[in-house]
Design a protein around this motif. Sequence first.
Motif, PDB file in Angstrom:
ATOM      1  N   VAL A  44       0.605  -0.808  -0.046  1.00  0.00           N
ATOM      2  CA  VAL A  44      -0.119  -0.003  -0.137  1.00  0.00           C
ATOM      3  C   VAL A  44       0.762   1.021  -0.072  1.00  0.00           C
ATOM      4  CG1 VAL A  44      -1.826   1.373   1.421  1.00  0.00           C
ATOM      5  CG2 VAL A  44      -2.031  -1.153   1.092  1.00  0.00           C
ATOM      6  N   GLU A  45       0.440   2.239  -0.769  1.00  0.00           N
ATOM      7  CA  GLU A  45       1.383   3.089  -1.130  1.00  0.00           C
ATOM      8  C   GLU A  45       0.846   4.045   0.028  1.00  0.00           C
ATOM      9  OE1 GLU A  45       4.650   3.490  -2.519  1.00  0.00           O
ATOM     10  OE2 GLU A  45       4.292   1.597  -3.726  1.00  0.00           O
ATOM     11  N   THR A  46       0.950   5.037   0.331  1.00  0.00           N
ATOM     12  CA  THR A  46       1.069   6.465   1.216  1.00  0.00           C
ATOM     13  C   THR A  46       1.210   7.505   1.292  1.00  0.00           C
ATOM     14  OG1 THR A  46       1.391   6.049   3.540  1.00  0.00           O
ATOM     15  CG2 THR A  46      -0.429   4.799   2.897  1.00  0.00           C
ATOM     16  N   GLN A  47       1.391   8.485   1.495  1.00  0.00           N
ATOM     17  CA  GLN A  47       1.435   9.706   1.656  1.00  0.00           C
ATOM     18  C   GLN A  47       3.265  10.046   2.813  1.00  0.00           C
ATOM     19  OE1 GLN A  47      -1.068  12.941   3.195  1.00  0.00           O
ATOM     20  NE2 GLN A  47      -0.973  11.932   5.481  1.00  0.00           N
ATOM     21  N   TRP A  48       3.544   9.145   3.675  1.00  0.00           N
ATOM     22  CA  TRP A  48       4.235   8.310   4.842  1.00  0.00           C
ATOM     23  C   TRP A  48       5.170   7.768   4.384  1.00  0.00           C
ATOM     24  CZ3 TRP A  48      -1.085   7.048   6.586  1.00  0.00           C
ATOM     25  CH2 TRP A  48      -1.865   8.299   6.997  1.00  0.00           C
ATOM     26  N   GLY A  49       5.081   7.138   2.958  1.00  0.00           N
ATOM     27  CA  GLY A  49       5.509   5.729   2.275  1.00  0.00           C
ATOM     28  C   GLY A  49       4.461   4.968   1.923  1.00  0.00           C
ATOM     29  N   ALA A  50       5.429   3.392   2.166  1.00  0.00           N
ATOM     30  CA  ALA A  50       4.696   2.127   1.839  1.00  0.00           C
ATOM     31  C   ALA A  50       4.374   1.187   2.747  1.00  0.00           C
ATOM     32  CB  ALA A  50       5.280   1.135   0.340  1.00  0.00           C
ATOM     33  N   PHE A  51       3.968   0.579   2.462  1.00  0.00           N
ATOM     34  CA  PHE A  51       3.775  -0.707   3.990  1.00  0.00           C
ATOM     35  C   PHE A  51       3.282  -1.866   2.767  1.00  0.00           C
ATOM     36  CE2 PHE A  51      -0.522   1.286   4.538  1.00  0.00           C
ATOM     37  CZ  PHE A  51      -1.064   0.246   5.032  1.00  0.00           C
ATOM     38  N   ALA A  52       3.064  -3.190   4.075  1.00  0.00           N
ATOM     39  CA  ALA A  52       3.148  -4.019   2.833  1.00  0.00           C
ATOM     40  C   ALA A  52       1.977  -5.133   3.677  1.00  0.00           C
ATOM     41  CB  ALA A  52       4.166  -4.982   2.505  1.00  0.00           C
ATOM     42  N   LEU A  53       0.855  -5.724   3.042  1.00  0.00           N
ATOM     43  CA  LEU A  53      -0.536  -6.726   3.899  1.00  0.00           C
ATOM     44  C   LEU A  53      -0.102  -8.054   3.910  1.00  0.00           C
ATOM     45  CD1 LEU A  53      -2.312  -3.931   6.188  1.00  0.00           C
ATOM     46  CD2 LEU A  53      -0.805  -5.728   7.209  1.00  0.00           C
ATOM     47  N   LYS A  54      -0.730  -8.535   4.023  1.00  0.00           N
ATOM     48  CA  LYS A  54      -1.180  -9.762   3.145  1.00  0.00           C
ATOM     49  C   LYS A  54      -2.418  -9.911   3.032  1.00  0.00           C
ATOM     50  CE  LYS A  54       1.923 -12.822   4.317  1.00  0.00           C
ATOM     51  NZ  LYS A  54       3.576 -13.424   2.757  1.00  0.00           N
ATOM     52  N   LYS A  55      -3.358 -10.520   1.775  1.00  0.00           N
ATOM     53  CA  LYS A  55      -4.107 -10.151   1.286  1.00  0.00           C
ATOM     54  C   LYS A  55      -4.704 -10.698   2.230  1.00  0.00           C
ATOM     55  CE  LYS A  55      -3.582 -11.312  -3.186  1.00  0.00           C
ATOM     56  NZ  LYS A  55      -3.553 -12.540  -4.307  1.00  0.00           N
ATOM     57  N   GLU A  56      -5.058 -11.469   3.085  1.00  0.00           N
ATOM     58  CA  GLU A  56      -6.002 -11.252   4.112  1.00  0.00           C
ATOM     59  C   GLU A  56      -6.708 -11.211   5.540  1.00  0.00           C
ATOM     60  OE1 GLU A  56      -3.255 -13.882   7.852  1.00  0.00           O
ATOM     61  OE2 GLU A  56      -4.369 -14.640   5.731  1.00  0.00           O
ATOM     62  N   ASN A  57      -5.781  -9.273   4.668  1.00  0.00           N
ATOM     63  CA  ASN A  57      -5.697  -8.299   5.636  1.00  0.00           C
ATOM     64  C   ASN A  57      -6.627  -7.020   5.035  1.00  0.00           C
ATOM     65  OD1 ASN A  57      -4.611  -9.495   8.448  1.00  0.00           O
ATOM     66  ND2 ASN A  57      -2.619  -9.384   7.052  1.00  0.00           N
ATOM     67  N   PHE A  58      -7.349  -7.841   4.024  1.00  0.00           N
ATOM     68  CA  PHE A  58      -7.841  -6.312   3.148  1.00  0.00           C
ATOM     69  C   PHE A  58      -9.628  -7.308   3.264  1.00  0.00           C
ATOM     70  CE2 PHE A  58      -4.098  -5.710   2.140  1.00  0.00           C
ATOM     71  CZ  PHE A  58      -3.557  -3.838   2.041  1.00  0.00           C
ATOM     72  N   LEU A  59     -10.468  -6.578   3.380  1.00  0.00           N
ATOM     73  CA  LEU A  59     -12.005  -6.120   3.141  1.00  0.00           C
ATOM     74  C   LEU A  59     -12.542  -5.930   2.035  1.00  0.00           C
ATOM     75  CD1 LEU A  59     -13.138  -5.555   6.311  1.00  0.00           C
ATOM     76  CD2 LEU A  59     -12.703  -7.940   5.281  1.00  0.00           C
ATOM     77  N   PRO A  60     -13.142  -6.434   0.474  1.00  0.00           N
ATOM     78  CA  PRO A  60     -13.426  -5.790  -0.291  1.00  0.00           C
ATOM     79  C   PRO A  60     -14.194  -4.522  -0.147  1.00  0.00           C
ATOM     80  CG  PRO A  60     -14.295  -7.413  -0.694  1.00  0.00           C
ATOM     81  CD  PRO A  60     -13.266  -7.230   0.765  1.00  0.00           C
ATOM     82  N   GLY A  61     -14.722  -3.621  -0.835  1.00  0.00           N
ATOM     83  CA  GLY A  61     -15.166  -2.309  -0.027  1.00  0.00           C
ATOM     84  C   GLY A  61     -15.932  -1.726  -1.884  1.00  0.00           C
ATOM     85  N   GLN A  62     -17.036  -1.139  -1.629  1.00  0.00           N
ATOM     86  CA  GLN A  62     -17.150  -0.515  -3.161  1.00  0.00           C
ATOM     87  C   GLN A  62     -16.687   0.806  -3.472  1.00  0.00           C
ATOM     88  OE1 GLN A  62     -21.634   1.331  -2.157  1.00  0.00           O
ATOM     89  NE2 GLN A  62     -22.085  -0.739  -2.153  1.00  0.00           N
ATOM     90  N   GLY A  63     -15.667   0.724  -4.494  1.00  0.00           N
ATOM     91  CA  GLY A  63     -14.834   2.107  -5.316  1.00  0.00           C
ATOM     92  C   GLY A  63     -12.889   1.534  -4.343  1.00  0.00           C
ATOM     93  N   SER A  64     -13.294   0.854  -3.462  1.00  0.00           N
ATOM     94  CA  SER A  64     -11.894   0.503  -2.377  1.00  0.00           C
ATOM     95  C   SER A  64     -12.139  -0.405  -1.995  1.00  0.00           C
ATOM     96  CB  SER A  64     -11.998   2.377  -1.566  1.00  0.00           C
ATOM     97  OG  SER A  64     -12.750   2.078  -0.870  1.00  0.00           O
ATOM     98  N   VAL A  65     -10.767  -0.832  -0.915  1.00  0.00           N
ATOM     99  CA  VAL A  65     -10.702  -2.299  -0.113  1.00  0.00           C
ATOM    100  C   VAL A  65      -9.961  -1.511   1.054  1.00  0.00           C
ATOM    101  CG1 VAL A  65      -9.893  -3.400  -2.044  1.00  0.00           C
ATOM    102  CG2 VAL A  65      -7.990  -2.522  -0.970  1.00  0.00           C
TER     103      VAL A  65
END
Length: 180
Positions: free
Chosen positions: A137-158
């Motif tokens: 995940v690219e943020t304004q503070w830098g990048a970090f990584a997570l496993k897919k299992e730590n994401f939930l689908p949303g409408q137009g985002s995760v």
Amino acid sequence: MNFTKALLAAGALSLASASGAAMAQDAAATTEVAAGLTIYGPEGNEVGTIESVADGVATLDTGKHKIGLPLDRFGENAEGQTTIAVGRDQLNTMVDEQLAKAAAELEAVLVAGTPVVDVNGTALGSVGAIEGEDVTVETQWGAFALKKENFLPGQGSVTAQVQADQVKTALGASAEASAS
């Protein structure tokens, strides 16, 4: 226990209990549910054991899944056993189906460039790259990584199962460490 699995399973049992006429439960009665309690299905077969109870949700371990179920989904049969409206195999199948559906929904939206929000709905940034099970995940503070299992689908985002302030602090701390 994976947060996603708990939410999906609770939804699965909510749907199943609507058709669970086999439960001999007085709607006004409150069934005591506590850690260590064995739970039975409508036919009297063992479904699993309660692992913990917190905030109106009991975590049921079926041996295959650990499932968060609302306390109002438990009843009592004529033998005095604590029950739910479905048997172990049916519950495990329902959870498997919901997990597969959720995984397919996530795969459809978890692509580079998708906006990412935290558990509170705060914008974090966007999906940068996906390599196997790792999502950057690219943020304004830098990048970090997570496993897919730590994401939930949303409408137009995760939704990443993190909080923006924690990410900012962690990335700020790592940026300071690498500058030293």
